[in-house]
Design a protein around this motif. Structure first.
Motif, mmCIF file in Angstrom:
data_model
loop_
_atom_site.group_PDB
_atom_site.id
_atom_site.type_symbol
_atom_site.label_atom_id
_atom_site.label_comp_id
_atom_site.label_asym_id
_atom_site.label_seq_id
_atom_site.Cartn_x
_atom_site.Cartn_y
_atom_site.Cartn_z
ATOM 1 N N VAL A 79 20.791 -10.322 8.870
ATOM 2 C CA VAL A 79 22.192 -10.570 9.200
ATOM 3 C C VAL A 79 22.779 -11.523 8.160
ATOM 4 C CG1 VAL A 79 23.803 -11.434 10.930
ATOM 5 C CG2 VAL A 79 21.734 -10.212 11.639
ATOM 6 N N ASN A 136 19.392 -1.694 7.654
ATOM 7 C CA ASN A 136 18.997 -2.839 8.489
ATOM 8 C C ASN A 136 19.495 -4.174 7.959
ATOM 9 O OD1 ASN A 136 17.129 -2.437 6.367
ATOM 10 N ND2 ASN A 136 15.557 -3.635 7.421
ATOM 11 N N TYR A 180 22.965 -6.242 7.986
ATOM 12 C CA TYR A 180 24.251 -6.292 8.664
ATOM 13 C C TYR A 180 25.148 -7.287 7.937
ATOM 14 C CZ TYR A 180 21.628 -3.963 12.357
ATOM 15 O OH TYR A 180 20.845 -3.090 13.069
ATOM 16 N N LEU A 213 23.017 -6.338 17.616
ATOM 17 C CA LEU A 213 21.655 -6.779 17.306
ATOM 18 C C LEU A 213 20.724 -6.500 18.473
ATOM 19 C CD1 LEU A 213 22.469 -10.225 15.635
ATOM 20 C CD2 LEU A 213 21.929 -8.062 14.501
ATOM 21 N N GLU A 214 19.534 -6.026 18.139
ATOM 22 C CA GLU A 214 18.555 -5.691 19.176
ATOM 23 C C GLU A 214 17.668 -6.902 19.439
ATOM 24 O OE1 GLU A 214 16.492 -2.012 18.417
ATOM 25 O OE2 GLU A 214 18.194 -1.241 17.250
ATOM 26 N N HIS A 215 17.580 -7.310 20.690
ATOM 27 C CA HIS A 215 16.882 -8.549 21.043
ATOM 28 C C HIS A 215 15.374 -8.460 20.858
ATOM 29 C CE1 HIS A 215 20.394 -10.701 22.603
ATOM 30 N NE2 HIS A 215 20.812 -9.528 23.036
ATOM 31 N N LEU A 240 28.005 -9.059 16.583
ATOM 32 C CA LEU A 240 26.650 -9.518 16.875
ATOM 33 C C LEU A 240 26.042 -8.788 18.062
ATOM 34 C CD1 LEU A 240 27.087 -13.386 16.437
ATOM 35 C CD2 LEU A 240 26.691 -11.628 14.704
ATOM 36 N N GLN A 276 15.837 -7.127 11.323
ATOM 37 C CA GLN A 276 17.290 -7.116 11.140
ATOM 38 C C GLN A 276 17.699 -8.273 10.225
ATOM 39 O OE1 GLN A 276 18.984 -5.960 15.407
ATOM 40 N NE2 GLN A 276 17.358 -7.475 15.523
ATOM 41 N N MET A 278 14.947 -11.209 13.538
ATOM 42 C CA MET A 278 16.193 -11.289 12.787
ATOM 43 C C MET A 278 16.090 -12.387 11.734
ATOM 44 S SD MET A 278 19.333 -13.135 12.539
ATOM 45 C CE MET A 278 19.864 -13.786 14.109
ATOM 46 N N SER A 332 17.526 -16.564 15.383
ATOM 47 C CA SER A 332 16.836 -16.101 14.174
ATOM 48 C C SER A 332 15.339 -16.389 14.210
ATOM 49 C CB SER A 332 17.462 -16.754 12.938
ATOM 50 O OG SER A 332 17.210 -18.147 12.940
#
Length: 388
Positions: A243, A265, A267, A202-204, A199, A241, A208, A284
């Motif tokens: 996930v 993109n 994951y 992941l780019e803040h 995790l 993103q 997401m 999220s």
């Protein structure tokens, strides 16, 4: 002499929802708790128990590779009967709608032991959807002595089935207890995933979308359609993103891997323990899931949810306007997810925090009712066995 309570669970969702109740019962005066695990989700169960600082008293270890539901039921009934004969609990607690729950209730019923059903009264109205969960919870409801309903709607379902009103207690759902406990723990400690966690990539500053899918009724074409929708969405929104903690079942993993593994993109990660999954939910922008528990959790933390099922036994969330039933139709998933990703006003409306499933104190209500009910019962003569 304290009253003996036997709590039985086997899956990760059961463990999450029973953990806060177990923590309360462990310290309730006059009650002695025995936790029995059937080990349906062994590795994921350990993660949950560790997160809530709990240990099981007994692991039945009934799971084998490729086991059918009938094979599992046979093993459960055999091993649970031995445990019940040895332990002679004053009441047996089961949760929800798993095979573990129903077979445990049946084993207790056959030994004339009282049964308490946590998360009782949920109904989809279709015996085969979700399968086999709808049948499991209905059958458990027929033989339970105490019904801990999470909502007034669940109580109404039980009353329509002629369950005595004085055996039903509306408590809220223990999953809200678990969620609030974990969120408070994370916020107080400023918890975040370790730097070597998957995790951590992941780019803040990017939105997401969190996805889960594991329902049996979605195996095959359902999972395939979900994956096709995700592929379209990932291409349409390259800045988002996606996930997806992929369930360990091969019928899910094979399809997901074939259709989504090459999308940059998206994951695909292993199933996460409860700490990490709560962090993912809170992080999220939007959640897509066929999970029952997430239908209860997402509204409580203000996350829009698209439910990847055709029917739901949790109508309270739908009425709140933060949850939308979209099924597994590819075009519907893409349309509704796109609306939420494109329309900030719609997203804001569906991000309203509300909790139709309780205030985080369901476990205390269940423990109090158990204590009062047990004190009112005559202590049985546990030396007598069933006739042959």
């Amino acid at each position: 002499m304290p009253f003996k309570i036997m709590m039985v669970f086997g899956t990760r969702p059961e463990a999450i929802k029973m953990a806060p109740l177990a923590r309360v019962l462990r310290h309730w005066p006059g009650l002695q708790l025995h936790i029995c695990s059937t080990g349906q989700h062994r590795e994921m169960l350990k993660q949950v128990l560790d997160a809530f600082e709990l240990q099981v008293d007994q692991d039945l270890e009934v799971m084998t590779h490729g086991q059918s539901l009938n094979g599992l039921s046979q093993q459960l009934l055999k091993h649970l009967d031995i445990t019940l004969e040895r332990l002679q609990p004053d009441i047996v607690l089961v949760h929800g709608d798993t095979t573990t729950s129903f077979i445990t209730a049946l084993a207790a019923f056959n030994r004339q032991l009282p049964i308490g059903h946590v998360e009782a009264g949920l109904r989809s109205g279709d015996l085969r959807t979700p399968w086999p969960e709808e049948a499991n919870r209905r059958l458990t409801g027929v033989i339970a002595d105490l019904h801990f309903a999470p909502t007034a709607e669940a109580k109404a379902n039980l009353l329509r089935e002629n369950v005595p009103a004085d055996s039903i207690e509306v408590t809220g759902n223990t999953v809200i207890d678990a969620l609030r406990w974990m969120r408070q723990h994370q916020q107080q400690s400023q918890w975040s995933p370790a730097i070597d966690s998957p995790l951590a990539v992941l780019e803040h500053n990017r939105r997401m979308v969190l996805i889960t899918s594991h329902r049996r009724e979605n195996f095959g074409q359902g999972v395939r359609h979900i994956c096709q929708a995700l592929a379209i969405l990932a291409q349409r929104y390259p800045d988002v993103q996606f996930v997806y903690p992929v369930h360990l079942n091969p019928q899910v993993q094979s399809v997901v891997g074939d259709l989504l593994s090459d999308t940059p993109n998206i994951y695909l990660i292993a199933p996460q323990d409860y700490q990490h999954f709560v962090w993912l939910m809170a992080r999220s922008y939007l959640i897509l899931s066929d999970s029952g528990g997430i239908q209860e959790e997402a509204p409580a933390i203000g996350k829009p949810l698209l439910v990847l099922r055709e029917v739901t036994e949790r109508p309270s969330a739908l009425k709140g306007g933060t949850v939308l039933l979209v099924g597994t139709d590819r075009e519907r998933i893409v349309r509704h997810a796109s609306e939420l990703l494109d329309n900030a006003q719609l997203h804001a409306r569906m991000s309203r925090v509300h909790s139709p499933y309780g205030d985080g104190h369901a476990s205390e209500r269940i423990a109090r009712r158990l204590d009062n009910w047990l004190k009112a019962q005559p202590r049985p003569n546990k030396a007598c066995a069933l006739p042959a």
